[in-house]
Motif scaffolding. Structure first.
Motif, short mmCIF file in Angstrom:
data_model
loop_
_atom_site.label_atom_id
_atom_site.label_comp_id
_atom_site.label_asym_id
_atom_site.label_seq_id
_atom_site.Cartn_x
_atom_site.Cartn_y
_atom_site.Cartn_z
N GLU A 195 34.41 32.03 27.40
CA GLU A 195 34.57 32.16 28.86
C GLU A 195 35.96 32.67 29.22
O GLU A 195 36.14 33.48 30.12
CB GLU A 195 34.31 30.81 29.53
CG GLU A 195 32.85 30.42 29.43
CD GLU A 195 32.51 29.25 30.34
OE1 GLU A 195 33.25 28.24 30.28
OE2 GLU A 195 31.54 29.35 31.10
N GLU A 196 36.93 32.18 28.48
CA GLU A 196 38.32 32.61 28.72
C GLU A 196 38.46 34.12 28.50
O GLU A 196 39.09 34.82 29.29
CB GLU A 196 39.20 31.89 27.70
CG GLU A 196 40.54 31.43 28.18
CD GLU A 196 41.19 30.62 27.06
OE1 GLU A 196 42.03 31.20 26.35
OE2 GLU A 196 40.83 29.43 26.87
N TYR A 197 37.85 34.61 27.42
CA TYR A 197 37.96 36.05 27.13
C TYR A 197 37.20 36.90 28.14
O TYR A 197 37.59 38.03 28.42
CB TYR A 197 37.55 36.37 25.68
CG TYR A 197 38.73 36.21 24.75
CD1 TYR A 197 39.71 37.19 24.67
CD2 TYR A 197 38.89 35.05 24.00
CE1 TYR A 197 40.82 37.04 23.85
CE2 TYR A 197 40.00 34.89 23.17
CZ TYR A 197 40.97 35.89 23.11
OH TYR A 197 42.07 35.73 22.31
N VAL A 198 36.11 36.36 28.69
CA VAL A 198 35.41 37.11 29.74
C VAL A 198 36.37 37.28 30.93
O VAL A 198 36.49 38.36 31.51
CB VAL A 198 34.11 36.39 30.15
CG1 VAL A 198 33.52 37.03 31.41
CG2 VAL A 198 33.10 36.44 29.01
N GLN A 199 37.11 36.22 31.25
CA GLN A 199 38.08 36.32 32.35
C GLN A 199 39.21 37.28 32.01
O GLN A 199 39.65 38.08 32.84
CB GLN A 199 38.67 34.93 32.68
CG GLN A 199 37.68 33.95 33.29
CD GLN A 199 36.80 34.57 34.37
OE1 GLN A 199 37.27 35.29 35.25
NE2 GLN A 199 35.49 34.33 34.30
N ILE A 200 39.68 37.20 30.76
CA ILE A 200 40.76 38.10 30.33
C ILE A 200 40.29 39.54 30.47
O ILE A 200 40.99 40.40 31.01
CB ILE A 200 41.18 37.79 28.88
CG1 ILE A 200 41.91 36.44 28.81
CG2 ILE A 200 42.04 38.92 28.28
CD1 ILE A 200 42.15 35.91 27.41
N LYS A 233 37.96 40.84 32.42
CA LYS A 233 37.89 41.22 33.84
C LYS A 233 39.29 41.49 34.37
O LYS A 233 39.52 42.48 35.07
CB LYS A 233 37.24 40.10 34.65
CG LYS A 233 35.74 39.97 34.44
CD LYS A 233 35.22 38.83 35.32
CE LYS A 233 33.73 38.60 35.17
NZ LYS A 233 33.31 37.32 35.78
N GLY A 234 40.19 40.62 34.02
CA GLY A 234 41.58 40.75 34.50
C GLY A 234 42.23 42.04 34.01
O GLY A 234 43.10 42.61 34.68
N GLY A 281 28.10 37.69 30.58
CA GLY A 281 29.36 37.30 31.19
C GLY A 281 29.41 35.84 31.60
O GLY A 281 30.45 35.37 32.07
N SER A 282 28.29 35.12 31.43
CA SER A 282 28.30 33.72 31.88
C SER A 282 27.69 32.78 30.85
O SER A 282 26.86 33.20 30.05
CB SER A 282 27.46 33.55 33.15
OG SER A 282 27.87 34.44 34.13
#
Ligand code: UN1
Length: 497
Positions: free
Chosen positions: A336-341, A343-344, A353-354
């Motif tokens: 989950e952290e890497y999905v946010q990274i 996107k960022g 993505g979830s």
């Protein structure tokens, strides 16, 4: 059905002195308790090393082919129990049954290969520079091997290390991953049943810091073989290095597949799906990057997204499921952290993505098959190992750019190219800086009798599997036999033609 598993030290199944136990639960269904395991520490490591040292005195003298007979029997017993082993493995770490059967088969193949290798263990015999003198070298065992293994291949990887160690005449202290102690215990039970003498193989359950570190530091352990994260590998290497121990490290990967415009795209699609989402992406050899030539980029991404969205995610014990859960909550959090990274960093999320929730998903640690496009070389998403079902797509304009992007990471384990152009295929084989390159195949699919391992920060130059691992687990003894009956001085008495 839950069991109380124990350590195996000097031929006895024993608890840890602490009396504390750790639960091992199914990541697809936390109501399913596989068993509890002793929380061990330095006392158990010391006892296991003492047992292994004692057993070494006799085991090193057992003729190698006789050791091989035992390993052949290990393969036979594993074959007879293949289905049971696969089921427990799926319960304890989540990957689907088809894959846990494959993992077990890899162990069986390794057993038979090791058994056959005990009748080779080749060395060199060379001419002497002096008359009536013979030069021979042969392989000797090293002593006690400390074996530290990960949870993603809970049977195959321990066998890659333990069987060659034993074939060469070493004894073993085995510390399996805390997430997969049941499969590890089964392996040790099978070794004992096949006739491995007491003390030759010992298993100590527990954490890396409480069991792994004292094992690496122990003066009675001569050789260490570790597969796991680069971070842990670096710690192990420096600790063992300060004591001049021999160490083999198999660490991270950031493996890529290149797809060229002339490739068979349907074939490449199957390979990328299997490479990226098999074992839920939790392989050191997982396809984590897809390097697509711009001429096929849009078409291939559309094909891929359509299939990824249809992958059936669930409990691996259900034969229709294609992708199991992440091994534990920590690993799911990392994904989950890497999905946010991603996107960022401005990459586009085009599939998944979830985490998956609702119904049976709430009892496990499930995540969707996830794909990002628009990933640029140098992004964290593109550089760091994730160990989850996340694929990054990078668009390139040429073969040369594809190889440059592929090589531009700290790691160098596995790689692949899909092309029908024989010239490009061979250039890729030559120029890719990885220990393994597949042509028209996915990044996964190692065979037991071939060397396995990586370049750069994936390891420290050793290989598992194949003939090379037998070199790692043995030392060379050089012998000179002078049958001239007189003193002959090398480098001095050599002019006698
Ligand atoms: C790993 O990813 O840690 O070829 C080992 C393969 C498997 C072994 C992978 N047979 O990918």
């Amino acid at each position: 059905m839950s069991r109380e598993y124990k350590n195996f030290i000097a031929g006895e199944w024993v608890d840890a002195a602490s009396g504390e136990r750790v639960e091992n639960r199914n990541p697809a269904d936390r109501d399913d308790l596989i068993g509890t395991f002793p929380k061990s520490g330095e006392a158990e490591v010391n006892a296991a090393v003492a047992a292994a040292r004692e057993a070494y005195k006799k085991w090193r003298l057992v003729p190698a082919p006789i050791r091989g007979e035992i390993l052949k029997k290990v393969g036979d017993i594993m074959t007879a129990h293949k289905e049971d082993i696969a089921r427990v493995m799926t319960r304890e770490m989540g990957k689907v049954l088809k894959e846990t059967r494959g993992d077990t088969q890899e162990g069986i193949d390794t057993a038979y290969y090791a058994a056959s290798e005990t009748r080779r263990l080749f060395s060199h015999t060379t001419p002497s520079e002096l008359p009536n003198k013979m030069n021979i070298s042969f392989r000797m065992p090293i002593g006690v091997a400390g074996i530290i293994t990960p949870w993603n291949f809970p049977m195959a990887i321990p066998t890659w290390k333990i069987f060659p160690a034993l074939a060469c005449g070493n004894t073993v202290v085995f510390k399996p991953a805390s997430d997969t102690p049941a499969t590890a215990t089964t392996l040790v039970e099978i070794l004992a049943e096949a006739g491995v003498p007491e003390g030759v193989v010992n298993i100590v359950h527990g954490s890396g810091s409480k069991v792994g570190t004292p094992l690496v530091a122990h003066p009675g352990v001569n050789v260490i073989s570790f597969t796991g994260s680069s971070e842990a590998g670096k710690q192990i290497y420096s600790l063992a290095g300060s004591k001049l121990k021999r160490v083999s490290l198999e660490l991270g990967g950031k493996n890529a597949v290149i797809v060229m415009p002339d490739a068979d795209l349907d074939l490449a699609l199957e390979g990328v799906l299997w490479g990226a989402f098999g074992t839920t992406g939790q392989r050191c050899t997982a396809t984590s990057r897809l390097i697509l030539h711009e001429a096929v980029h849009d078409k291939f991404v559309a094909m891929l997204v359509e299939r990824a969205n249809r992958l059936k995610v669930g409990n691996g014990l259900d034969e229709s499921v294609e992708m199991g859960p992440c091994v534990n909550q920590g690993q799911l959090n990392v994904v989950e952290e890497y999905v946010q990274i991603g996107k960022g960093e401005g990459a586009q999320l085009v599939a998944g993505g979830s985490r998956l929730t609702g119904g049976a998903y709430d009892k496990g640690t499930f995540h969707q098959a996830t794909i990002f496009t628009g990933v640029k070389p140098g992004m964290r998403l593109e550089q760091e190992e994730i160990f989850g079902p996340v694929l990054s797509v990078i668009k390139v304009q040429s073969f040369d750019e594809a190889v440059t992007v592929l090589n531009d990471t700290a790691y160098g384990l596995s790689s692949s190219i899909y092309t029908r152009d024989v010239n490009l295929a061979f250039k890729a084989v030559r120029d890719i800086e990885c220990g393994i390159t597949y042509v028209n195949g996915p990044t996964i699919g190692a065979e037991a009798h071939m060397p396995f391992g990586g370049m750069k920060e994936t390891g420290n130059g050793h290989r598992e599997g194949g003939w090379q691992v037998y070199e790692f687990f043995s030392e060379t003894k050089t012998v000179y036999v002078d049958f001239s009956g007189k003193l002959q001085k090398a480098q001095i008495d050599t002019e006698q033609v």
